[in-house]
Design an enzyme around this catalytic site. Structure first.
Site, PDB file in Angstrom:
ATOM      1  N   ASP A  46       7.724 -14.195  -9.330  1.00 10.53           N
ATOM      2  CA  ASP A  46       6.832 -13.291  -8.503  1.00 10.53           C
ATOM      3  C   ASP A  46       5.110 -13.294  -9.107  1.00 10.53           C
ATOM      4  N   ASN A  47       4.453 -13.104  -7.987  1.00  9.82           N
ATOM      5  CA  ASN A  47       2.387 -13.644  -8.278  1.00  9.82           C
ATOM      6  C   ASN A  47       2.168 -12.262  -9.474  1.00  9.82           C
ATOM      7  N   TYR A  63       3.311   0.164   6.639  1.00  7.12           N
ATOM      8  CA  TYR A  63       4.219  -0.257   5.150  1.00  7.12           C
ATOM      9  C   TYR A  63       5.668  -0.364   5.910  1.00  7.12           C
ATOM     10  N   PHE A  77      16.711   4.913  -0.745  1.00  9.42           N
ATOM     11  CA  PHE A  77      16.372   6.498  -0.590  1.00  9.42           C
ATOM     12  C   PHE A  77      14.777   6.416  -1.757  1.00  9.42           C
ATOM     13  N   PHE A  94      12.417  -8.627  -3.549  1.00  8.01           N
ATOM     14  CA  PHE A  94      12.528  -7.175  -3.111  1.00  8.01           C
ATOM     15  C   PHE A  94      10.350  -7.342  -3.340  1.00  8.01           C
ATOM     16  N   GLY A 142       8.717  -6.712 -11.303  1.00  7.28           N
ATOM     17  CA  GLY A 142       8.349  -5.248 -10.236  1.00  7.28           C
ATOM     18  C   GLY A 142       9.798  -3.900 -11.253  1.00  7.28           C
ATOM     19  N   SER A 193      14.186   0.377   4.062  1.00 11.47           N
ATOM     20  CA  SER A 193      14.114   1.389   3.235  1.00 11.47           C
ATOM     21  C   SER A 193      14.012   2.638   4.181  1.00 11.47           C
ATOM     22  N   ASN A 204       1.389   7.452  -6.281  1.00  5.13           N
ATOM     23  CA  ASN A 204       1.261   8.609  -5.141  1.00  5.13           C
ATOM     24  C   ASN A 204       2.565   8.709  -5.272  1.00  5.13           C
ATOM     25  N   ASP A 215       3.480 -16.798  -5.615  1.00  5.72           N
ATOM     26  CA  ASP A 215       3.289 -16.142  -4.172  1.00  5.72           C
ATOM     27  C   ASP A 215       4.161 -16.444  -3.424  1.00  5.72           C
ATOM     28  N   LYS A 246       8.707  -3.169   7.386  1.00  6.92           N
ATOM     29  CA  LYS A 246      10.573  -2.693   6.713  1.00  6.92           C
ATOM     30  C   LYS A 246      10.974  -3.266   8.044  1.00  6.92           C
TER      31      LYS A 246
HETATM   32  P1  NAD Z   1       7.169  -3.088  -6.979  1.00  7.43           P
HETATM   33  O1  NAD Z   1       5.579  -3.426  -6.579  1.00  7.43           O
HETATM   34  O2  NAD Z   1       6.884  -2.452  -8.522  1.00  7.43           O
HETATM   35  O3  NAD Z   1       7.464  -4.628  -7.363  1.00  7.43           O
HETATM   36  C1  NAD Z   1       7.329  -5.472  -6.343  1.00  7.43           C
HETATM   37  C2  NAD Z   1       7.018  -6.653  -6.825  1.00  7.43           C
HETATM   38  O4  NAD Z   1       6.671  -7.830  -5.908  1.00  7.43           O
HETATM   39  C3  NAD Z   1       5.979  -7.366  -7.883  1.00  7.43           C
HETATM   40  O5  NAD Z   1       6.203  -7.493  -9.192  1.00  7.43           O
HETATM   41  C4  NAD Z   1       4.583  -7.674  -6.933  1.00  7.43           C
HETATM   42  O6  NAD Z   1       3.852  -8.135  -7.842  1.00  7.43           O
HETATM   43  C5  NAD Z   1       5.782  -8.417  -6.338  1.00  7.43           C
HETATM   44  N1  NAD Z   1       4.786  -9.337  -5.178  1.00  7.43           N
HETATM   45  C6  NAD Z   1       4.355  -8.693  -3.571  1.00  7.43           C
HETATM   46  N2  NAD Z   1       3.907  -9.585  -3.065  1.00  7.43           N
HETATM   47  C7  NAD Z   1       4.793 -10.780  -3.362  1.00  7.43           C
HETATM   48  C8  NAD Z   1       4.145 -11.909  -3.449  1.00  7.43           C
HETATM   49  N3  NAD Z   1       3.862 -12.175  -2.156  1.00  7.43           N
HETATM   50  N4  NAD Z   1       4.598 -13.250  -3.525  1.00  7.43           N
HETATM   51  C9  NAD Z   1       5.362 -12.381  -4.851  1.00  7.43           C
HETATM   52  N5  NAD Z   1       5.777 -11.851  -5.343  1.00  7.43           N
HETATM   53  C10 NAD Z   1       5.146 -10.428  -5.128  1.00  7.43           C
HETATM   54  O7  NAD Z   1       7.622  -2.477  -5.914  1.00  7.43           O
HETATM   55  P2  NAD Z   1       9.430  -1.721  -6.225  1.00  7.43           P
HETATM   56  O8  NAD Z   1       9.437  -0.155  -6.336  1.00  7.43           O
HETATM   57  O9  NAD Z   1      10.229  -2.598  -7.382  1.00  7.43           O
HETATM   58  O10 NAD Z   1       9.782  -2.362  -4.886  1.00  7.43           O
HETATM   59  C11 NAD Z   1      10.587  -3.109  -4.756  1.00  7.43           C
HETATM   60  C12 NAD Z   1      10.787  -3.497  -3.244  1.00  7.43           C
HETATM   61  O11 NAD Z   1      11.722  -2.079  -2.571  1.00  7.43           O
HETATM   62  C13 NAD Z   1       9.630  -3.561  -2.045  1.00  7.43           C
HETATM   63  O12 NAD Z   1       9.557  -3.998  -1.230  1.00  7.43           O
HETATM   64  C14 NAD Z   1       9.638  -1.660  -1.558  1.00  7.43           C
HETATM   65  O13 NAD Z   1       9.043  -2.297  -0.322  1.00  7.43           O
HETATM   66  C15 NAD Z   1      10.730  -1.979  -0.804  1.00  7.43           C
HETATM   67  N6  NAD Z   1      11.010   0.136  -1.467  1.00  7.43           N
HETATM   68  C16 NAD Z   1      10.573   0.493  -2.393  1.00  7.43           C
HETATM   69  C17 NAD Z   1      10.929   1.667  -2.783  1.00  7.43           C
HETATM   70  C18 NAD Z   1      10.183   2.630  -3.824  1.00  7.43           C
HETATM   71  O14 NAD Z   1      10.132   3.686  -3.273  1.00  7.43           O
HETATM   72  N7  NAD Z   1       9.490   2.378  -4.830  1.00  7.43           N
HETATM   73  C19 NAD Z   1      11.710   2.486  -1.273  1.00  7.43           C
HETATM   74  C20 NAD Z   1      11.530   1.719  -0.559  1.00  7.43           C
HETATM   75  C21 NAD Z   1      12.087   0.256  -0.508  1.00  7.43           C
HETATM   76  C1  UD1 Z   2       6.692   8.031   0.258  1.00  9.08           C
HETATM   77  C2  UD1 Z   2       6.408   6.988   1.567  1.00  9.08           C
HETATM   78  C3  UD1 Z   2       7.662   6.286   1.721  1.00  9.08           C
HETATM   79  C4  UD1 Z   2       8.309   5.015   1.015  1.00  9.08           C
HETATM   80  C5  UD1 Z   2       8.332   6.273  -0.773  1.00  9.08           C
HETATM   81  C6  UD1 Z   2       8.569   4.975  -1.595  1.00  9.08           C
HETATM   82  C7  UD1 Z   2       4.985   8.631   2.482  1.00  9.08           C
HETATM   83  C8  UD1 Z   2       4.675   8.958   3.387  1.00  9.08           C
HETATM   84  N1  UD1 Z   2       5.998   7.928   2.776  1.00  9.08           N
HETATM   85  O1  UD1 Z   2       8.259   8.423  -0.073  1.00  9.08           O
HETATM   86  O2  UD1 Z   2       7.597   5.763   3.247  1.00  9.08           O
HETATM   87  O3  UD1 Z   2       9.317   4.405   1.025  1.00  9.08           O
HETATM   88  O4  UD1 Z   2       7.241   6.687  -0.674  1.00  9.08           O
HETATM   89  O5  UD1 Z   2       7.208   4.128  -1.684  1.00  9.08           O
HETATM   90  O6  UD1 Z   2       4.304   7.591   1.581  1.00  9.08           O
HETATM   91  N2  UD1 Z   2       5.098  14.981  -3.305  1.00  9.08           N
HETATM   92  C9  UD1 Z   2       3.890  16.261  -3.708  1.00  9.08           C
HETATM   93  N3  UD1 Z   2       2.677  15.774  -4.322  1.00  9.08           N
HETATM   94  C10 UD1 Z   2       2.356  14.085  -4.779  1.00  9.08           C
HETATM   95  C11 UD1 Z   2       3.820  13.805  -4.424  1.00  9.08           C
HETATM   96  C12 UD1 Z   2       4.501  13.732  -3.161  1.00  9.08           C
HETATM   97  O7  UD1 Z   2       4.244  17.309  -3.497  1.00  9.08           O
HETATM   98  O8  UD1 Z   2       2.032  13.714  -5.597  1.00  9.08           O
HETATM   99  C13 UD1 Z   2       5.976  15.024  -2.492  1.00  9.08           C
HETATM  100  C14 UD1 Z   2       5.533  14.712  -1.169  1.00  9.08           C
HETATM  101  O9  UD1 Z   2       6.052  15.552  -0.187  1.00  9.08           O
HETATM  102  C15 UD1 Z   2       7.346  14.304  -1.026  1.00  9.08           C
HETATM  103  C16 UD1 Z   2       8.299  14.438  -2.857  1.00  9.08           C
HETATM  104  O10 UD1 Z   2       7.434  14.857  -2.927  1.00  9.08           O
HETATM  105  O11 UD1 Z   2       8.480  15.767  -0.424  1.00  9.08           O
HETATM  106  C17 UD1 Z   2       8.318  12.737  -2.536  1.00  9.08           C
HETATM  107  O12 UD1 Z   2       7.149  11.998  -2.084  1.00  9.08           O
HETATM  108  P1  UD1 Z   2       6.712  10.649  -2.760  1.00  9.08           P
HETATM  109  O13 UD1 Z   2       6.890  10.456  -3.651  1.00  9.08           O
HETATM  110  O14 UD1 Z   2       5.936  10.145  -2.258  1.00  9.08           O
HETATM  111  O15 UD1 Z   2       7.915  10.355  -1.598  1.00  9.08           O
HETATM  112  P2  UD1 Z   2       8.392  10.357   0.014  1.00  9.08           P
HETATM  113  O16 UD1 Z   2       7.114  10.875   0.370  1.00  9.08           O
HETATM  114  O17 UD1 Z   2       9.649  10.429   0.087  1.00  9.08           O
END
Ligand code: NAD
Ligand code: UD1
Length: 332
Positions: free
Chosen positions: A31-32, A151, A180, A83, A10, A127, A200, A61, A155
Site C-alpha cells: 500500500d502506498n 471512477y 454494494f 483493493f 485501507g 463495484s 461523500n 505504489d 471498474k
Molecule cells: P480505501 O481508499 O480505504 O482503500 C484503498 C487503499 O489502496 C488505500 O489504503 C490506498 O492508500 C491504497 N492505494 C490506492 N492506490 C494505490 C496504489 N497505486 N498503490 C498502492 N496502494 C494504493 O478504499 P476502500 O473503501 O477500502 O476500497 C477498496 C477498493 O474497493 C477500491 O478499489 C474501491 O474502488 C473498491 N470499492 C469500494 C467501495 C466503497 O464503498 N468503499 C465500493 C465499491 C468498490
Molecule cells: C457512491 C458512488 C459509487 C461508489 C460508492 C462507494 C456516486 C454517485 N456513487 O455510491 O459510484 O461505488 O459511493 O464509494 O457518488 N446521500 C445523502 N447525503 C449524503 C450522502 C449520500 O443523501 O451526504 C444519499 C445518496 O443520495 C444515496 C445514498 O445516500 O441515495 C448513498 O450514497 P453514498 O454513500 O454516496 O453511496 P452511493 O451513491 O450509492
C-alpha cells in the site's frame, strides 16, 4: 495461503486482512498509504494477535512494476487481492487521468506479475456501479450499462481487462467482486472508515453529524420513486464483505467468476438515519436538498449466486452496521 493484499491498509482491505488472518492465512500488504495510514497495520496485528511473521507491510505504489516484482521475487505468494484503487467519484470527474492511470495500471501491473510468477488466484474489488441504471435487483448475468463517471469506468474497464487476460490464459483464475455499499467497522472500534475531508458517502457523514463534527446531513432528494422518496441502497457490513473475500479465495476456480457482495436488502436514506438514531440513541439532524447529480433511485443486489456457489451470505443487519460505525467514529 500467503496472500498479497494490495491496498490492504485501507478501509475494506484492513478488514479483509483481519478476516484472512482469522481464517489462518498470512498477508503481505502492499500500500502506498495515499488514502490510509501505516497504523492500520498495527491495528490489524492488535486485533488478530498476529506478528510480523504473518503480517508483512510494503509501502509501495503498485503501479510501480519494479517494486511489485521485488515483492513477488522475495515471497512465495499464493494469491492476490487487489483493493488498491482511488474511489472518490467527484474527484474522478475532476481528475480523470489520475483515476484511469492509478486504477488501470494497478490492475495491469498486478495481473501481469501474477502471470509472470505463475500465481493463478486473483480477486478484484469491483463495484455495483458497473450495472449502471439496470433494473433492481442487480444480478450478475445482466448486461452492464454505461457508467456515469471515470471512477465507475475504471471498474468496468478493469473487469474487461481481467476477463480478456483469462481468455488468453486458461489456468488463470479471477474473481470479480461487485460490492454494494460497505459501511460499519470492526467490533473492536480499532479499524473503520476515516475519509479525508468532508465525506461523500452517507454513513461517514451521518457519524460525523452525530459527533458534532458536521452540522446537518443533507439528504439528496426525497422525490425518487422509492418507499419514502429517498435513495435506496444495499448497505453491507464491512466485516461481512471482508469474509466474502475469504470465501471467494477458498472457492476460486479457473476462468472468470463474478459475484455480487450485498445483502439483497434495500434501505432508504431516511430509514438508515432512523436506524442509526435508534441503535445509538442519538439524534442526527438533517435537511432535504436537491438530488445529487449522477445518483440513481435504487441499487440493491440479488445476492443468491454468492450464497449458492461460495456458501457466503451477509450476517450482520442495519442495527449492527450503525452501532459499529458509531463506535469507530467515537474512538477515532
Ligand atoms: P480505501 O481508499 O480505504 O482503500 C484503498 C487503499 O489502496 C488505500 O489504503 C490506498 O492508500 C491504497 N492505494 C490506492 N492506490 C494505490 C496504489 N497505486 N498503490 C498502492 N496502494 C494504493 O478504499 P476502500 O473503501 O477500502 O476500497 C477498496 C477498493 O474497493 C477500491 O478499489 C474501491 O474502488 C473498491 N470499492 C469500494 C467501495 C466503497 O464503498 N468503499 C465500493 C465499491 C468498490
Ligand atoms: C457512491 C458512488 C459509487 C461508489 C460508492 C462507494 C456516486 C454517485 N456513487 O455510491 O459510484 O461505488 O459511493 O464509494 O457518488 N446521500 C445523502 N447525503 C449524503 C450522502 C449520500 O443523501 O451526504 C444519499 C445518496 O443520495 C444515496 C445514498 O445516500 O441515495 C448513498 O450514497 P453514498 O454513500 O454516496 O453511496 P452511493 O451513491 O450509492
Amino acid at each position: 495461503m500467503n496472500i498479497l493484499v494490495a491496498g490492504g491498509a485501507g478501509y475494506i482491505g484492513s478488514h479483509t486482512c483481519v478476516a484472512l488472518l482469522e481464517a489462518g492465512h498470512s498477508v503481505i500488504v502492499a500500500d502506498n498509504l495515499c488514502n490510509s495510514k501505516a497504523e492500520a497495520i498495527d491495528k490489524i496485528k492488535q486485533i488478530t494477535g498476529k506478528t510480523d511473521k504473518e503480517v508483512l507491510f510494503y509501502e509501495i505504489d503498485v503501479t510501480d512494476k519494479q517494486k511489485v516484482y521485488e515483492v513477488f521475487l522475495n515471497h512465495s505468494i499464493d494469491g492476490v487481492i487487489h483493493f488498491a484503487g482511488l474511489k472518490a467519484v467527484g474527484e474522478s470527474v475532476e481528475k480523470p487521468l489520475m483515476y484511469y492511470y492509478n486504477n488501470l495500471m494497478s490492475t495491469m501491473v498486478l495481473s501481469e506479475a501474477c502471470l509472470k510468477f505463475n500465481i493463478a488466484k486473483f480477486v478484484f474489488s469491483s463495484s455495483a456501479t458497473v450495472y449502471g441504471e439496470n433494473e433492481v435487483p442487480f444480478v450478475e448475468t445482466m448486461n452492464l450499462l454505461p457508467t456515469t463517471n471515470p471512477y465507475g469506468e475504471t471498474k468496468a474497464m478493469s473487469e474487461r481487462i481481467l476477463t480478456d487476460i483469462v481468455k488468453a490464459n486458461s489456468n488463470f483464475a479471477v474473481t470479480l467482486l461487485r460490492y454494494f455499499n460497505p459501511v460499519g467497522a470492526h467490533k473492536s472500534g480499532l479499524i473503520g472508515e476515516s475519509p479525508n475531508g468532508i465525506p461523500n458517502n452517507l454513513m461517514p457523514y451521518v457519524t460525523q453529524v452525530a459527533k458534532g463534527k458536521l452540522k446537518k446531513l443533507k439528504i439528496f432528494g426525497n422525490d425518487y420513486a422509492t418507499v419514502d422518496g429517498t435513495g435506496v441502497r444495499d448497505y453491507i457490513h464491512v466485516c461481512d464483505l471482508a469474509e466474502g473475500h475469504v470465501s471467494a479465495l477458498n472457492k476460486l476456480s479457473e476462468g472468470i467468476n463474478i459475484y455480487n457482495l450485498g445483502t439483497g436488502q434495500g434501505t432508504s436514506v431516511l430509514q438508515l438515519v432512523k436506524a442509526f438514531e435508534e441503535a445509538n440513541n442519538i439524534e442526527v439532524s438533517y435537511e432535504i436538498v436537491e438530488r445529487r447529480a449522477g445518483d440513481i433511485a435504487e441499487c440493491y443486489a440479488n445476492a443468491s449466486k454468492a450464497e449458492q456457489e461460495l456458501g457466503w451470505t451477509a450476517k450482520r443487519g442495519i442495527v449492527e452496521m450503525c452501532k459499529d460505525a458509531w463506535k469507530f467514529e467515537k474512538n477515532y
